[in-house]
Design a protein around this motif. Sequence first.
Motif, PDB file in Angstrom:
ATOM      1  N   VAL A  24      60.189 -27.079-152.259  1.00 38.35           N
ATOM      2  CA  VAL A  24      59.485 -27.657-151.112  1.00 38.35           C
ATOM      3  C   VAL A  24      59.119 -29.106-151.393  1.00 38.35           C
ATOM      4  O   VAL A  24      59.340 -30.005-150.571  1.00 38.35           O
ATOM      5  CB  VAL A  24      58.230 -26.826-150.776  1.00 38.35           C
ATOM      6  CG1 VAL A  24      57.356 -27.547-149.750  1.00 38.35           C
ATOM      7  CG2 VAL A  24      58.621 -25.446-150.251  1.00 38.35           C
ATOM      8  N   ALA A  25      58.573 -29.362-152.579  1.00 35.17           N
ATOM      9  CA  ALA A  25      58.172 -30.725-152.937  1.00 35.17           C
ATOM     10  C   ALA A  25      59.366 -31.668-152.947  1.00 35.17           C
ATOM     11  O   ALA A  25      59.270 -32.835-152.540  1.00 35.17           O
ATOM     12  CB  ALA A  25      57.477 -30.720-154.297  1.00 35.17           C
ATOM     13  N   GLY A  26      60.513 -31.175-153.394  1.00 32.88           N
ATOM     14  CA  GLY A  26      61.693 -32.016-153.450  1.00 32.88           C
ATOM     15  C   GLY A  26      62.247 -32.390-152.095  1.00 32.88           C
ATOM     16  O   GLY A  26      63.009 -33.372-151.971  1.00 32.88           O
ATOM     17  N   LEU A  27      61.900 -31.632-151.070  1.00 30.48           N
ATOM     18  CA  LEU A  27      62.419 -31.899-149.725  1.00 30.48           C
ATOM     19  C   LEU A  27      61.578 -32.910-148.951  1.00 30.48           C
ATOM     20  O   LEU A  27      61.969 -33.346-147.869  1.00 30.48           O
ATOM     21  CB  LEU A  27      62.489 -30.597-148.923  1.00 30.48           C
ATOM     22  CG  LEU A  27      63.511 -29.563-149.399  1.00 30.48           C
ATOM     23  CD1 LEU A  27      63.304 -28.240-148.662  1.00 30.48           C
ATOM     24  CD2 LEU A  27      64.941 -30.075-149.182  1.00 30.48           C
ATOM     25  N   VAL A  28      60.431 -33.299-149.489  1.00 26.30           N
ATOM     26  CA  VAL A  28      59.544 -34.224-148.784  1.00 26.30           C
ATOM     27  C   VAL A  28      60.211 -35.569-148.527  1.00 26.30           C
ATOM     28  O   VAL A  28      59.912 -36.241-147.536  1.00 26.30           O
ATOM     29  CB  VAL A  28      58.226 -34.394-149.567  1.00 26.30           C
ATOM     30  CG1 VAL A  28      57.419 -35.563-149.042  1.00 26.30           C
ATOM     31  CG2 VAL A  28      57.409 -33.125-149.479  1.00 26.30           C
ATOM     32  N   THR A  29      61.135 -35.950-149.389  1.00 27.09           N
ATOM     33  CA  THR A  29      61.818 -37.236-149.224  1.00 27.09           C
ATOM     34  C   THR A  29      63.225 -37.070-148.641  1.00 27.09           C
ATOM     35  O   THR A  29      64.024 -37.996-148.688  1.00 27.09           O
ATOM     36  CB  THR A  29      61.916 -37.959-150.576  1.00 27.09           C
ATOM     37  OG1 THR A  29      62.576 -37.094-151.525  1.00 27.09           O
ATOM     38  CG2 THR A  29      60.541 -38.329-151.087  1.00 27.09           C
ATOM     39  N   HIS A  30      63.509 -35.901-148.081  1.00 30.94           N
ATOM     40  CA  HIS A  30      64.838 -35.680-147.506  1.00 30.94           C
ATOM     41  C   HIS A  30      65.100 -36.667-146.368  1.00 30.94           C
ATOM     42  O   HIS A  30      64.197 -37.032-145.605  1.00 30.94           O
ATOM     43  CB  HIS A  30      64.956 -34.243-146.990  1.00 30.94           C
ATOM     44  CG  HIS A  30      66.361 -33.814-146.733  1.00 30.94           C
ATOM     45  ND1 HIS A  30      67.026 -34.120-145.566  1.00 30.94           N
ATOM     46  CD2 HIS A  30      67.253 -33.132-147.500  1.00 30.94           C
ATOM     47  CE1 HIS A  30      68.260 -33.640-145.617  1.00 30.94           C
ATOM     48  NE2 HIS A  30      68.416 -33.022-146.781  1.00 30.94           N
ATOM     49  N   ALA A  31      66.355 -37.091-146.249  1.00 29.87           N
ATOM     50  CA  ALA A  31      66.697 -38.121-145.261  1.00 29.87           C
ATOM     51  C   ALA A  31      66.585 -37.636-143.822  1.00 29.87           C
ATOM     52  O   ALA A  31      66.350 -38.444-142.910  1.00 29.87           O
ATOM     53  CB  ALA A  31      68.120 -38.628-145.529  1.00 29.87           C
ATOM     54  N   ASP A  32      66.739 -36.342-143.585  1.00 33.55           N
ATOM     55  CA  ASP A  32      66.733 -35.823-142.219  1.00 33.55           C
ATOM     56  C   ASP A  32      65.295 -35.555-141.762  1.00 33.55           C
ATOM     57  O   ASP A  32      64.604 -34.707-142.335  1.00 33.55           O
ATOM     58  CB  ASP A  32      67.541 -34.519-142.160  1.00 33.55           C
ATOM     59  CG  ASP A  32      67.757 -34.023-140.739  1.00 33.55           C
ATOM     60  OD1 ASP A  32      67.062 -34.525-139.821  1.00 33.55           O
ATOM     61  OD2 ASP A  32      68.604 -33.131-140.547  1.00 33.55           O
ATOM     62  N   PRO A  33      64.825 -36.234-140.713  1.00 30.53           N
ATOM     63  CA  PRO A  33      63.436 -36.006-140.265  1.00 30.53           C
ATOM     64  C   PRO A  33      63.200 -34.593-139.767  1.00 30.53           C
ATOM     65  O   PRO A  33      62.058 -34.123-139.791  1.00 30.53           O
ATOM     66  CB  PRO A  33      63.248 -37.039-139.142  1.00 30.53           C
ATOM     67  CG  PRO A  33      64.629 -37.423-138.711  1.00 30.53           C
ATOM     68  CD  PRO A  33      65.494 -37.284-139.923  1.00 30.53           C
ATOM     69  N   LYS A  34      64.258 -33.889-139.315  1.00 31.13           N
ATOM     70  CA  LYS A  34      64.066 -32.501-138.871  1.00 31.13           C
ATOM     71  C   LYS A  34      63.671 -31.607-140.042  1.00 31.13           C
ATOM     72  O   LYS A  34      62.915 -30.650-139.869  1.00 31.13           O
ATOM     73  CB  LYS A  34      65.353 -31.980-138.219  1.00 31.13           C
ATOM     74  CG  LYS A  34      65.702 -32.656-136.892  1.00 31.13           C
ATOM     75  CD  LYS A  34      66.770 -31.890-136.147  1.00 31.13           C
ATOM     76  CE  LYS A  34      68.117 -31.981-136.836  1.00 31.13           C
ATOM     77  NZ  LYS A  34      68.666 -33.346-136.857  1.00 31.13           N
ATOM     78  N   VAL A  35      64.179 -31.919-141.235  1.00 33.95           N
ATOM     79  CA  VAL A  35      63.804 -31.165-142.429  1.00 33.95           C
ATOM     80  C   VAL A  35      62.346 -31.445-142.774  1.00 33.95           C
ATOM     81  O   VAL A  35      61.551 -30.525-143.044  1.00 33.95           O
ATOM     82  CB  VAL A  35      64.724 -31.530-143.608  1.00 33.95           C
ATOM     83  CG1 VAL A  35      64.231 -30.886-144.905  1.00 33.95           C
ATOM     84  CG2 VAL A  35      66.160 -31.095-143.305  1.00 33.95           C
ATOM     85  N   ARG A  36      61.956 -32.695-142.731  1.00 33.91           N
ATOM     86  CA  ARG A  36      60.573 -33.052-143.060  1.00 33.91           C
ATOM     87  C   ARG A  36      59.608 -32.508-142.007  1.00 33.91           C
ATOM     88  O   ARG A  36      58.490 -32.110-142.327  1.00 33.91           O
ATOM     89  CB  ARG A  36      60.442 -34.571-143.189  1.00 33.91           C
ATOM     90  CG  ARG A  36      61.409 -35.174-144.222  1.00 33.91           C
ATOM     91  CD  ARG A  36      61.013 -36.571-144.629  1.00 33.91           C
ATOM     92  NE  ARG A  36      60.856 -37.487-143.518  1.00 33.91           N
ATOM     93  CZ  ARG A  36      61.829 -38.172-142.913  1.00 33.91           C
ATOM     94  NH1 ARG A  36      63.099 -38.027-143.329  1.00 33.91           N
ATOM     95  NH2 ARG A  36      61.581 -39.003-141.920  1.00 33.91           N
ATOM     96  N   LEU A  37      60.051 -32.463-140.752  1.00 37.39           N
ATOM     97  CA  LEU A  37      59.207 -31.891-139.700  1.00 37.39           C
ATOM     98  C   LEU A  37      58.964 -30.408-139.959  1.00 37.39           C
ATOM     99  O   LEU A  37      57.845 -29.909-139.788  1.00 37.39           O
ATOM    100  CB  LEU A  37      59.877 -32.091-138.336  1.00 37.39           C
ATOM    101  CG  LEU A  37      59.168 -31.461-137.133  1.00 37.39           C
ATOM    102  CD1 LEU A  37      57.761 -32.023-136.967  1.00 37.39           C
ATOM    103  CD2 LEU A  37      59.983 -31.669-135.857  1.00 37.39           C
TER     104      LEU A  37
END
Length: 408
Positions: A165-178
């Motif tokens: 989960v922590a590693g996905l905070v900087t994911h490029a896709d805003p839908k993932v961060r949302l």
Amino acid sequence: MDDPDWFVRLCLAGRPDRTRPVRPLPDWVIDRMLTTYDNECLQELVFSRQIPYRVQRTYCRHPLASVRQMATHTWTLLSAGERTALLKDPHPEVRASAERMQETDDAEAMERRLGPLPVPHHHGTALILVNYRLSRTIVDWLLSDPHPDNPWVLAHNYSTPPDVVAGLVTHADPKVRLELARRSDLAPELVRALARDDAPQVRTAISLRPGLSEDERAAIDYTVDADENFGPYEHHAHPAPDPAASAVYARSRHPLLRRRAAQDPALPAALVALLARDDDPGVRMLLAHNHPAPPPELLLRSYLEHRGKARDLLIEHPRFPVAGLGPRFADADAAGERRLAVLDPGLAPATADRLTRDPNTTVRAGAARHPHLPHERLLALLADEELGEHAAANPALPVTVMRGLLRQ
């Protein structure tokens, strides 16, 4: 309901009118359907949203085994005692279904269901990957597999390990961060990071998290959509709102939380009065659409401000203020406002006559149905190709004329 024609029963079980909010069926009708309809009709019923949430919560205690089996598909909503009862149910199919649902929280069992890697992409595997507990082996495979949906799946799945989960905070896709922002188990440092996210929808989702203070919410640069299609919420299909939470939301400085409160049909009168004066039009419109007793002036104001699909539903509310609308709106520029004039029970006969010639179809039809329409004009409209049916529905039509129409 008991029609011998299968298609008639299917139509009744399905959503009856897709242009309007779904209304719940009476409890006794639902029970008759559940105990007499075949599987195809029941599928239509289940997805029609005509069954109240409170009725769904009684499935696990239903005398019919097929209905108790349906209860197993709401496994996450059941109490521990209800789950235990279904696992010990006297009917083998109910027990088997309950055991399958219990396995969804068993990572090893889900890994066996998925089969050997790589996991094929279809509806069955997607259901598991998105919603059920995943083993570390499956999580690592999702991280390494290049399929574009995998990061969102991991952001959504409740069992995704904290380090992933922590590693996905900087994911490029805003839908993932949302999707991350919507998780209830975010660590405080991740909440703070997403509160500064580049995407406004991510920041807005974070700003709505329970546990934040009003000052913490205000410090987040969230956005408020003013063009949302506000309308009625199908309350019967969902758990009742928490009264304490609604009271807090109603007094929040965050307009999106006040919008949540405005959707609560059980909101007390003092909070209704407070939100009826709210600065946010979304709050006012949601209150007008969802509370059983909104102030009449709020209904009219919301109709005048509303541009969404549900606008016309407001004038059907029994508290909509119709007296005096004729003089106010008969000469309005907008057709949507002129149609208010024909709702006025005191509409002047000459105005009703004039509005039967209005450029707008809806205004003309409403005027043709108005009981103050002059007798001569009403009779003349019976022969009008467009307005004849509306004139025939006019309550002022003489009984002798009605009988003549029936004989035609």
